[in-house]
Design a protein around this motif. Structure first.
Motif, PDB file in Angstrom:
ATOM      1  N   ASP A 234       0.793  -1.229   0.000  1.00  0.00           N
ATOM      2  CA  ASP A 234       0.000   0.000   0.000  1.00  0.00           C
ATOM      3  C   ASP A 234       0.830   1.286   0.000  1.00  0.00           C
ATOM      4  N   PRO A 235       1.869   1.407   0.822  1.00  0.00           N
ATOM      5  CA  PRO A 235       2.594   2.694   0.828  1.00  0.00           C
ATOM      6  C   PRO A 235       3.263   3.020  -0.506  1.00  0.00           C
ATOM      7  N   TYR A 236       3.507   2.000  -1.341  1.00  0.00           N
ATOM      8  CA  TYR A 236       4.272   2.208  -2.568  1.00  0.00           C
ATOM      9  C   TYR A 236       3.439   2.021  -3.836  1.00  0.00           C
ATOM     10  N   ARG A 237       2.132   1.824  -3.658  1.00  0.00           N
ATOM     11  CA  ARG A 237       1.264   1.654  -4.823  1.00  0.00           C
ATOM     12  C   ARG A 237       1.212   2.940  -5.652  1.00  0.00           C
ATOM     13  N   LEU A 238       1.176   4.075  -4.969  1.00  0.00           N
ATOM     14  CA  LEU A 238       1.183   5.360  -5.674  1.00  0.00           C
ATOM     15  C   LEU A 238       2.423   5.492  -6.552  1.00  0.00           C
ATOM     16  N   ASP A 239       3.572   5.067  -6.034  1.00  0.00           N
ATOM     17  CA  ASP A 239       4.808   5.154  -6.805  1.00  0.00           C
ATOM     18  C   ASP A 239       4.744   4.280  -8.051  1.00  0.00           C
ATOM     19  N   CYS A 240       4.153   3.111  -7.908  1.00  0.00           N
ATOM     20  CA  CYS A 240       4.029   2.201  -9.047  1.00  0.00           C
ATOM     21  C   CYS A 240       3.154   2.816 -10.134  1.00  0.00           C
ATOM     22  N   PHE A 241       2.047   3.439  -9.745  1.00  0.00           N
ATOM     23  CA  PHE A 241       1.166   4.054 -10.741  1.00  0.00           C
ATOM     24  C   PHE A 241       1.812   5.286 -11.367  1.00  0.00           C
ATOM     25  N   LEU A 242       2.624   5.994 -10.608  1.00  0.00           N
ATOM     26  CA  LEU A 242       3.381   7.106 -11.173  1.00  0.00           C
ATOM     27  C   LEU A 242       4.280   6.591 -12.301  1.00  0.00           C
ATOM     28  N   ILE A 252       4.001   5.476 -26.514  1.00  0.00           N
ATOM     29  CA  ILE A 252       2.899   6.093 -27.254  1.00  0.00           C
ATOM     30  C   ILE A 252       3.189   7.578 -27.437  1.00  0.00           C
ATOM     31  N   GLN A 253       2.899   8.097 -28.621  1.00  0.00           N
ATOM     32  CA  GLN A 253       3.078   9.522 -28.887  1.00  0.00           C
ATOM     33  C   GLN A 253       1.779  10.319 -28.696  1.00  0.00           C
ATOM     34  N   ASP A 254       0.650   9.673 -28.903  1.00  0.00           N
ATOM     35  CA  ASP A 254      -0.651  10.346 -28.892  1.00  0.00           C
ATOM     36  C   ASP A 254      -1.115  10.601 -27.450  1.00  0.00           C
ATOM     37  N   PRO A 255      -1.295  11.864 -27.025  1.00  0.00           N
ATOM     38  CA  PRO A 255      -1.707  12.139 -25.639  1.00  0.00           C
ATOM     39  C   PRO A 255      -3.059  11.536 -25.283  1.00  0.00           C
ATOM     40  N   VAL A 256      -3.950  11.400 -26.258  1.00  0.00           N
ATOM     41  CA  VAL A 256      -5.263  10.797 -25.986  1.00  0.00           C
ATOM     42  C   VAL A 256      -5.092   9.335 -25.599  1.00  0.00           C
ATOM     43  N   ARG A 257      -4.222   8.631 -26.302  1.00  0.00           N
ATOM     44  CA  ARG A 257      -3.989   7.216 -25.989  1.00  0.00           C
ATOM     45  C   ARG A 257      -3.271   7.040 -24.654  1.00  0.00           C
ATOM     46  N   ILE A 258      -2.379   7.968 -24.319  1.00  0.00           N
ATOM     47  CA  ILE A 258      -1.723   7.885 -23.009  1.00  0.00           C
ATOM     48  C   ILE A 258      -2.748   8.088 -21.903  1.00  0.00           C
ATOM     49  N   LYS A 259      -3.635   9.030 -22.103  1.00  0.00           N
ATOM     50  CA  LYS A 259      -4.708   9.258 -21.128  1.00  0.00           C
ATOM     51  C   LYS A 259      -5.542   7.988 -20.951  1.00  0.00           C
ATOM     52  N   GLU A 260      -5.828   7.297 -22.059  1.00  0.00           N
ATOM     53  CA  GLU A 260      -6.598   6.055 -21.983  1.00  0.00           C
ATOM     54  C   GLU A 260      -5.848   4.980 -21.201  1.00  0.00           C
ATOM     55  N   GLY A 261      -4.513   4.992 -21.271  1.00  0.00           N
ATOM     56  CA  GLY A 261      -3.724   4.035 -20.505  1.00  0.00           C
ATOM     57  C   GLY A 261      -3.859   4.252 -19.011  1.00  0.00           C
ATOM     58  N   CYS A 262      -4.018   5.517 -18.606  1.00  0.00           N
ATOM     59  CA  CYS A 262      -4.226   5.814 -17.182  1.00  0.00           C
ATOM     60  C   CYS A 262      -5.667   5.541 -16.760  1.00  0.00           C
ATOM     61  N   ALA A 263      -6.593   5.472 -17.720  1.00  0.00           N
ATOM     62  CA  ALA A 263      -8.011   5.293 -17.390  1.00  0.00           C
ATOM     63  C   ALA A 263      -8.303   3.926 -16.789  1.00  0.00           C
ATOM     64  N   PHE A 264      -7.387   2.960 -16.987  1.00  0.00           N
ATOM     65  CA  PHE A 264      -7.580   1.633 -16.390  1.00  0.00           C
ATOM     66  C   PHE A 264      -7.376   1.657 -14.878  1.00  0.00           C
ATOM     67  N   ILE A 265      -6.828   2.734 -14.373  1.00  0.00           N
ATOM     68  CA  ILE A 265      -6.495   2.840 -12.953  1.00  0.00           C
ATOM     69  C   ILE A 265      -7.630   3.549 -12.220  1.00  0.00           C
ATOM     70  N   THR A 266      -8.051   3.005 -11.114  1.00  0.00           N
ATOM     71  CA  THR A 266      -9.131   3.599 -10.338  1.00  0.00           C
ATOM     72  C   THR A 266      -8.732   4.983  -9.833  1.00  0.00           C
ATOM     73  N   ASP A 268      -9.642   6.128  -7.101  1.00  0.00           N
ATOM     74  CA  ASP A 268      -9.585   6.040  -5.642  1.00  0.00           C
ATOM     75  C   ASP A 268      -8.170   6.319  -5.139  1.00  0.00           C
ATOM     76  N   ARG A 269      -8.095   7.074  -4.033  1.00  0.00           N
ATOM     77  CA  ARG A 269      -6.837   7.330  -3.319  1.00  0.00           C
ATOM     78  C   ARG A 269      -5.797   8.008  -4.195  1.00  0.00           C
ATOM     79  N   GLY A 270      -6.247   8.649  -5.251  1.00  0.00           N
ATOM     80  CA  GLY A 270      -5.335   9.419  -6.093  1.00  0.00           C
ATOM     81  C   GLY A 270      -4.501   8.595  -7.048  1.00  0.00           C
ATOM     82  N   TYR A 271      -4.856   7.317  -7.232  1.00  0.00           N
ATOM     83  CA  TYR A 271      -4.035   6.457  -8.079  1.00  0.00           C
ATOM     84  C   TYR A 271      -3.996   6.946  -9.529  1.00  0.00           C
ATOM     85  N   ARG A 272      -5.161   7.302 -10.079  1.00  0.00           N
ATOM     86  CA  ARG A 272      -5.179   7.753 -11.473  1.00  0.00           C
ATOM     87  C   ARG A 272      -4.459   9.089 -11.612  1.00  0.00           C
TER      88      ARG A 272
END
Length: 329
Positions: A234-242, A252-266, A268-272
């Motif tokens: 738990d203390p290091y989950r944020l670091d992993c998502f970063l 990926i070069q396309d910012p829209v697709r990069i945003k979609e890659g982060c969309a899989f992350i909840t 909750d708790r600031g993970y996304r």
């Protein structure tokens, strides 16, 4: 080179051949131009990063001066030039000390290798040097993670994590080791290793960088990679998502697709939000002082609830590359 039996030897010859016909600065300018205007795949990027490592190594062999090489280095392809320079320096000047176990001599070299922050026009370049020490330590120790980390510990506390990150990046995806030095600190049946076997002071950097490993073993399936980040303590989950947000910048070069890659992350708790911040951080580490347009394009695309974190991270990151206060303004 990718089609040869020994790609690393081929890249070394290529770097030497290029430097026979042009300056390091001009070569990196050309690479930067291609990287900026030609859409690149993940494989293209890592080939490019590998080549810049070898360009740094070969340039140090010719100039025998870190400042002289750094004057021509740039952040083209993630700053591999800076890292390769230090690899060559430690390898040529201190490998004998390492082999004879003269650790005090090697420790003193690590402490003074980068000089002082005020020696650099941009703070980001100094950070690249500190990060490059981690790569170079792995180069000289043939991938010994604990030993490399122990030398990072001799650096000032505020820069140790940069060095740790270089060690862990080299462990999960060596730029110049290749198959000649397969990592002993990666386990197929334990994706969290070596993070789950190290002292606590190393874990923040380890779990941030382990996300690169998660991306690779999941074949860059960002949803599966995110599932592995959820397994981090738990203390290091944020670091992993970063880190997971950041590694997409190299894929990926396309910012829209990069945003979609982060969309899989909840969310909750600031993970996304941490994933979004990681994108900005890694855009900086990929493009350096030419990163602003890439960062702005990405923040313009993210959802409203993530915009503050995105732009705030731009503000933090730009302090690395501004030469003066007016430049930052």
């Amino acid at each position: 080179c990718q089609r040869t039996d020994d790609a690393n030897a081929c890249y070394r010859r290529l770097a030497s051949s290029l430097l026979d016909s042009s300056t390091l600065a001009d070569i990196l300018d050309a690479i930067h131009g291609m990287e900026s205007y030609i859409p690149a795949s993940q494989d293209d990027y890592f080939v490019c990063h590998k080549l810049t490592h070898y360009l740094g190594q070969e340039s140090y062999m010719r100039m025998q001066s870190i400042p002289a090489v750094y004057e021509q280095c740039s952040m083209a392809c993630g700053g591999g030039c800076y890292h390769g320079t230090l690899e060559s320096f430690l390898d040529t000047q201190y490998r004998d000390a390492y082999l004879s176990q003269d650790m005090q001599t090697l420790k003193e070299a690590v402490v003074r290798i980068c000089g002082l922050p005020e020696d650099y026009a941009m703070r980001g370049t100094y950070h690249q040097c500190m990060h490059g020490i981690g790569h170079a330590l792995m180069f000289i120790t043939n991938g010994e993670v604990p030993q490399s980390l122990s030398f990072c510990d001799f650096l000032p506390a505020e820069y140790q994590r940069l060095c740790y990150a270089g060690v862990f990046m080299e462990n999960v995806g060596s730029a110049t080791g290749g198959n000649a030095h397969p990592s002993a600190y990666i386990k197929e049946d334990d994706p969290l290793f070596p993070c789950n076997a190290l002292e606590e002071k190393y874990l923040q950097a380890c779990y941030t960088t382990q996300s690169i490993h998660f991306a690779l073993i999941s074949n860059r399936n960002w949803e599966k990679a995110a599932d592995l980040c959820y397994q981090a303590p738990d203390p290091y989950r944020l670091d992993c998502f970063l880190g997971l947000g950041g590694i997409q910048v190299y894929d990926i070069q396309d910012p829209v697709r990069i945003k979609e890659g982060c969309a899989f992350i909840t969310p909750d708790r600031g993970y996304r939000n941490e994933c979004i911040k990681g994108v900005i951080l890694y855009i900086s580490s990929r493009y350096g002082d030419s990163a602003l347009s890439h960062m702005k394009n990405f923040c313009a695309e993210v959802d409203d609830e993530n915009k503050e974190g995105c732009y705030r991270q731009i503000g933090k990151t730009l302090t690395l590359w501004a030469r003066t206060e007016s430049d930052l303004e």
